[in-house]
Design a protein around this motif. Structure first.
Motif, PDB file in Angstrom:
ATOM      1  N   ASN A 132     -32.737 -13.747 -66.444  1.00 20.86           N
ATOM      2  CA  ASN A 132     -34.033 -13.056 -65.738  1.00 20.86           C
ATOM      3  C   ASN A 132     -34.916 -14.421 -65.073  1.00 20.86           C
ATOM      4  O   ASN A 132     -34.243 -15.427 -64.417  1.00 20.86           O
ATOM      5  CB  ASN A 132     -35.493 -13.367 -66.798  1.00 20.86           C
ATOM      6  N   THR A 133     -36.176 -14.285 -64.268  1.00 16.28           N
ATOM      7  CA  THR A 133     -36.573 -14.905 -63.584  1.00 16.28           C
ATOM      8  C   THR A 133     -37.372 -16.514 -64.538  1.00 16.28           C
ATOM      9  O   THR A 133     -37.180 -17.157 -63.256  1.00 16.28           O
ATOM     10  CB  THR A 133     -37.689 -14.292 -62.938  1.00 16.28           C
ATOM     11  N   ALA A 134     -36.928 -16.238 -65.438  1.00 19.02           N
ATOM     12  CA  ALA A 134     -37.618 -17.596 -65.957  1.00 19.02           C
ATOM     13  C   ALA A 134     -36.068 -18.671 -66.384  1.00 19.02           C
ATOM     14  O   ALA A 134     -35.827 -19.538 -66.998  1.00 19.02           O
ATOM     15  CB  ALA A 134     -38.138 -17.376 -67.050  1.00 19.02           C
ATOM     16  N   ASP A 135     -35.092 -17.919 -65.746  1.00 18.20           N
ATOM     17  CA  ASP A 135     -33.709 -18.599 -66.418  1.00 18.20           C
ATOM     18  C   ASP A 135     -32.874 -19.039 -67.585  1.00 18.20           C
ATOM     19  O   ASP A 135     -32.480 -19.578 -68.300  1.00 18.20           O
ATOM     20  CB  ASP A 135     -33.187 -20.013 -65.856  1.00 18.20           C
ATOM     21  N   ARG A 136     -33.717 -18.025 -68.339  1.00 22.56           N
ATOM     22  CA  ARG A 136     -33.178 -17.528 -69.951  1.00 22.56           C
ATOM     23  C   ARG A 136     -32.413 -15.951 -69.937  1.00 22.56           C
ATOM     24  O   ARG A 136     -32.789 -15.127 -69.176  1.00 22.56           O
ATOM     25  CB  ARG A 136     -35.062 -17.475 -70.963  1.00 22.56           C
ATOM     26  N   VAL A 137     -31.698 -16.079 -71.085  1.00 22.24           N
ATOM     27  CA  VAL A 137     -30.478 -15.327 -70.773  1.00 22.24           C
ATOM     28  C   VAL A 137     -31.087 -14.147 -71.810  1.00 22.24           C
ATOM     29  O   VAL A 137     -32.239 -13.775 -72.195  1.00 22.24           O
ATOM     30  CB  VAL A 137     -29.810 -15.114 -72.468  1.00 22.24           C
ATOM     31  N   ALA A 138     -31.137 -12.682 -70.664  1.00 22.92           N
ATOM     32  CA  ALA A 138     -31.605 -11.582 -70.962  1.00 22.92           C
ATOM     33  C   ALA A 138     -29.739 -10.641 -71.978  1.00 22.92           C
ATOM     34  O   ALA A 138     -30.608 -10.538 -73.080  1.00 22.92           O
ATOM     35  CB  ALA A 138     -31.790 -10.336 -69.455  1.00 22.92           C
ATOM     36  N   GLU A 139     -29.340 -10.301 -71.339  1.00 21.49           N
ATOM     37  CA  GLU A 139     -28.354  -9.463 -71.513  1.00 21.49           C
ATOM     38  C   GLU A 139     -26.977  -9.523 -71.055  1.00 21.49           C
ATOM     39  O   GLU A 139     -26.750 -10.589 -69.740  1.00 21.49           O
ATOM     40  CB  GLU A 139     -28.107  -8.173 -72.075  1.00 21.49           C
TER      41      GLU A 139
ATOM     42  N   GLY B 193     -11.435  -5.405 -77.250  1.00 19.13           N
ATOM     43  CA  GLY B 193     -10.775  -7.004 -77.855  1.00 19.13           C
ATOM     44  C   GLY B 193     -11.572  -7.378 -76.681  1.00 19.13           C
ATOM     45  O   GLY B 193     -12.989  -7.653 -76.254  1.00 19.13           O
ATOM     46  N   PRO B 194     -11.492  -8.920 -76.696  1.00 20.70           N
ATOM     47  CA  PRO B 194     -12.425 -10.265 -76.930  1.00 20.70           C
ATOM     48  C   PRO B 194     -12.310  -9.966 -75.697  1.00 20.70           C
ATOM     49  O   PRO B 194     -11.510 -10.100 -75.168  1.00 20.70           O
ATOM     50  CB  PRO B 194     -11.775 -11.288 -77.050  1.00 20.70           C
ATOM     51  N   VAL B 195     -13.838 -10.550 -75.219  1.00 22.78           N
ATOM     52  CA  VAL B 195     -14.011 -10.853 -73.263  1.00 22.78           C
ATOM     53  C   VAL B 195     -14.246 -12.209 -72.924  1.00 22.78           C
ATOM     54  O   VAL B 195     -14.603 -12.984 -73.587  1.00 22.78           O
ATOM     55  CB  VAL B 195     -15.949 -10.217 -73.747  1.00 22.78           C
ATOM     56  N   ALA B 196     -14.136 -12.511 -71.599  1.00 21.68           N
ATOM     57  CA  ALA B 196     -14.079 -13.954 -70.722  1.00 21.68           C
ATOM     58  C   ALA B 196     -15.744 -14.023 -69.733  1.00 21.68           C
ATOM     59  O   ALA B 196     -15.944 -12.142 -69.391  1.00 21.68           O
ATOM     60  CB  ALA B 196     -12.774 -13.794 -70.187  1.00 21.68           C
ATOM     61  N   LEU B 197     -16.476 -14.519 -70.168  1.00 24.09           N
ATOM     62  CA  LEU B 197     -18.026 -14.605 -69.937  1.00 24.09           C
ATOM     63  C   LEU B 197     -18.061 -15.798 -68.584  1.00 24.09           C
ATOM     64  O   LEU B 197     -17.803 -16.822 -68.930  1.00 24.09           O
ATOM     65  CB  LEU B 197     -18.405 -14.771 -70.408  1.00 24.09           C
ATOM     66  N   VAL B 198     -18.748 -15.277 -67.732  1.00 26.05           N
ATOM     67  CA  VAL B 198     -19.498 -16.025 -66.967  1.00 26.05           C
ATOM     68  C   VAL B 198     -20.611 -16.119 -66.796  1.00 26.05           C
ATOM     69  O   VAL B 198     -21.201 -14.690 -67.358  1.00 26.05           O
ATOM     70  CB  VAL B 198     -18.998 -15.996 -65.666  1.00 26.05           C
ATOM     71  N   VAL B 199     -21.531 -17.068 -66.491  1.00 29.22           N
ATOM     72  CA  VAL B 199     -23.029 -16.553 -66.202  1.00 29.22           C
ATOM     73  C   VAL B 199     -23.126 -16.094 -64.853  1.00 29.22           C
ATOM     74  O   VAL B 199     -22.771 -17.293 -63.920  1.00 29.22           O
ATOM     75  CB  VAL B 199     -23.790 -18.099 -65.994  1.00 29.22           C
ATOM     76  N   ALA B 200     -23.685 -14.529 -64.380  1.00 30.82           N
ATOM     77  CA  ALA B 200     -24.369 -14.543 -63.189  1.00 30.82           C
ATOM     78  C   ALA B 200     -25.078 -15.560 -62.442  1.00 30.82           C
ATOM     79  O   ALA B 200     -26.318 -15.914 -62.838  1.00 30.82           O
ATOM     80  CB  ALA B 200     -24.653 -13.093 -62.920  1.00 30.82           C
ATOM     81  N   ARG B 201     -25.261 -16.015 -61.092  1.00 28.40           N
ATOM     82  CA  ARG B 201     -25.513 -16.731 -60.394  1.00 28.40           C
ATOM     83  C   ARG B 201     -26.081 -16.056 -58.828  1.00 28.40           C
ATOM     84  O   ARG B 201     -27.115 -17.095 -58.439  1.00 28.40           O
ATOM     85  CB  ARG B 201     -24.184 -17.993 -59.738  1.00 28.40           C
ATOM     86  N   GLY B 202     -25.583 -14.394 -58.836  1.00 25.99           N
ATOM     87  CA  GLY B 202     -26.103 -14.714 -57.318  1.00 25.99           C
ATOM     88  C   GLY B 202     -27.185 -13.265 -57.697  1.00 25.99           C
ATOM     89  O   GLY B 202     -27.603 -13.700 -56.941  1.00 25.99           O
ATOM     90  N   THR B 203     -27.571 -13.207 -59.144  1.00 25.01           N
ATOM     91  CA  THR B 203     -28.893 -12.250 -58.979  1.00 25.01           C
ATOM     92  C   THR B 203     -29.107 -12.592 -60.832  1.00 25.01           C
ATOM     93  O   THR B 203     -28.450 -13.175 -61.830  1.00 25.01           O
ATOM     94  CB  THR B 203     -28.618 -10.416 -58.836  1.00 25.01           C
ATOM     95  N   ARG B 204     -30.735 -11.629 -60.485  1.00 23.20           N
ATOM     96  CA  ARG B 204     -31.213 -12.457 -62.344  1.00 23.20           C
ATOM     97  C   ARG B 204     -31.561 -10.584 -62.462  1.00 23.20           C
ATOM     98  O   ARG B 204     -31.900  -9.865 -62.341  1.00 23.20           O
ATOM     99  CB  ARG B 204     -32.058 -13.060 -61.619  1.00 23.20           C
ATOM    100  N   ARG B 205     -31.775 -10.946 -63.526  1.00 22.90           N
ATOM    101  CA  ARG B 205     -32.678  -9.602 -64.960  1.00 22.90           C
ATOM    102  C   ARG B 205     -34.244 -10.080 -63.876  1.00 22.90           C
ATOM    103  O   ARG B 205     -34.459 -11.183 -65.091  1.00 22.90           O
ATOM    104  CB  ARG B 205     -32.016  -9.428 -65.518  1.00 22.90           C
TER     105      ARG B 205
ATOM    106  N   VAL C 236     -23.020 -13.234 -67.882  1.00 21.76           N
ATOM    107  CA  VAL C 236     -24.558 -12.486 -68.640  1.00 21.76           C
ATOM    108  C   VAL C 236     -25.858 -12.889 -68.002  1.00 21.76           C
ATOM    109  O   VAL C 236     -25.546 -14.201 -66.309  1.00 21.76           O
ATOM    110  CB  VAL C 236     -24.035 -14.478 -69.407  1.00 21.76           C
ATOM    111  N   MET C 237     -26.304 -12.735 -67.557  1.00 18.06           N
ATOM    112  CA  MET C 237     -27.351 -11.924 -66.706  1.00 18.06           C
ATOM    113  C   MET C 237     -28.782 -12.968 -67.203  1.00 18.06           C
ATOM    114  O   MET C 237     -29.481 -12.648 -68.558  1.00 18.06           O
ATOM    115  CB  MET C 237     -27.694 -10.869 -65.870  1.00 18.06           C
TER     116      MET C 237
END
Length: 267
Positions: free
Chosen positions: A169-176, A121-133, A166-167
């Motif tokens: 990366n170190t450039a603040d772009r979306v990874a996965e 089913g559907p997913v609720a997402l946030v953008v992770a603030r505490g770590t990066r990929r 959502v994780m």
């Protein structure tokens, strides 16, 4: 009934040495493989990715693909799994204390089976603030046993009332996300982050990309915020995002359901 280093064992009979580097250092890899109609799905692709990851880490093969395929079939039969999951884990094996691997490792190989699939089913997402990929690390491109960044981000999502994070990366772009590749429909076209951005080269990702005709390009959080729909894909599921940071995403559910029908996942 798990399969460990060439033997099918009774339930609860598998034992891993306390000096195994998979346990002490997370020195190893895994594959999560879907079972459908009593057979492993896309097993050849999973074994190819396992071989690629083993080459990156320098872990020699203990069993060839034919032996692993036979072992997977044995676990499925022993567990009576019609629809479910196989987890294939490979560690470097037992080693002395310290980080340097042994010169001639003897890998540990474990296959375990589980009936049933996760929710679709559907997913609720946030953008992770505490770590990066870390997109610069070769580990971002293999299914490493070390999943601690994802664990931290998933805990953060739970604390913030979401299903996944959502994780970036170190450039603040979306990874996965912590457990899935991500697709966004922007201006009517599907796009997904390239592997170079820190996205795992997912088996389901490749399948969905081909079916959607999705292109690969870097994505920002702002791109996700203006997307008409977001899809999350992994070996076991294709799910639509219902919201991102409390902003609703009403589209995507029909596309996700259609892909699940085509690929043979529960609708």
């Amino acid at each position: 009934m798990p399969w460990l280093n060439g033997q099918l064992l009774a339930a609860g009979g598998a034992r891993i040495d306390t000096a195994d580097r998979g346990f002490t250092l997370g020195d190893g890899l895994f594959e999560t493989i879907r079972v459908r109609d009593g057979a492993a799905v896309w097993l050849d692709r999973h074994l190819a990715r396992l071989a690629e990851g083993s080459a990156v880490l320098g872990i020699p093969a203990r069993f060839d693909d034919a032996a692993l395929a036979e072992a997977c079939a044995a676990v499925i039969a022993a567990e009576g799994i019609e629809a479910g999951v196989l987890r294939l884990t490979v560690s470097r094996g037992v080693g002395p204390r310290g980080v340097l691997p042994p010169a001639a490792p003897s890998p540990t190989v474990l296959i375990a089976g589980h009936a049933g699939l996760p929710p679709q089913g559907p997913v609720a997402l946030v953008v992770a603030r505490g770590t990066r990929r870390n997109q610069a690390s070769p580990l971002s491109r293999v299914k490493s046993l070390n999943y601690l960044d994802a664990v931290l981000a998933r805990r953060e999502a739970a604390d913030r009332g979401a299903d996944d994070a959502v994780m970036l990366n170190t450039a603040d772009r979306v990874a996965e996300t912590t457990i899935a590749n991500l697709f966004a429909r922007i201006d009517g076209a599907w796009v997904t982050p390239p592997v170079a951005e820190g996205a795992l080269p997912g088996i389901m990702r490749a399948e969905v990309q081909a079916r959607l005709g999705a292109t690969k390009r870097p994505l920002s959080v702002a791109d996700l915020q203006r997307a008409e729909a977001l899809l999350l894909t992994n070996a076991l599921s294709i799910r639509a995002a219902a919201r991102l940071e409390n902003a609703p995403l009403p589209a995507g559910g029909e596309t996700a359901a259609g892909l699940r029908r085509e690929i043979g996942l529960p609708v």
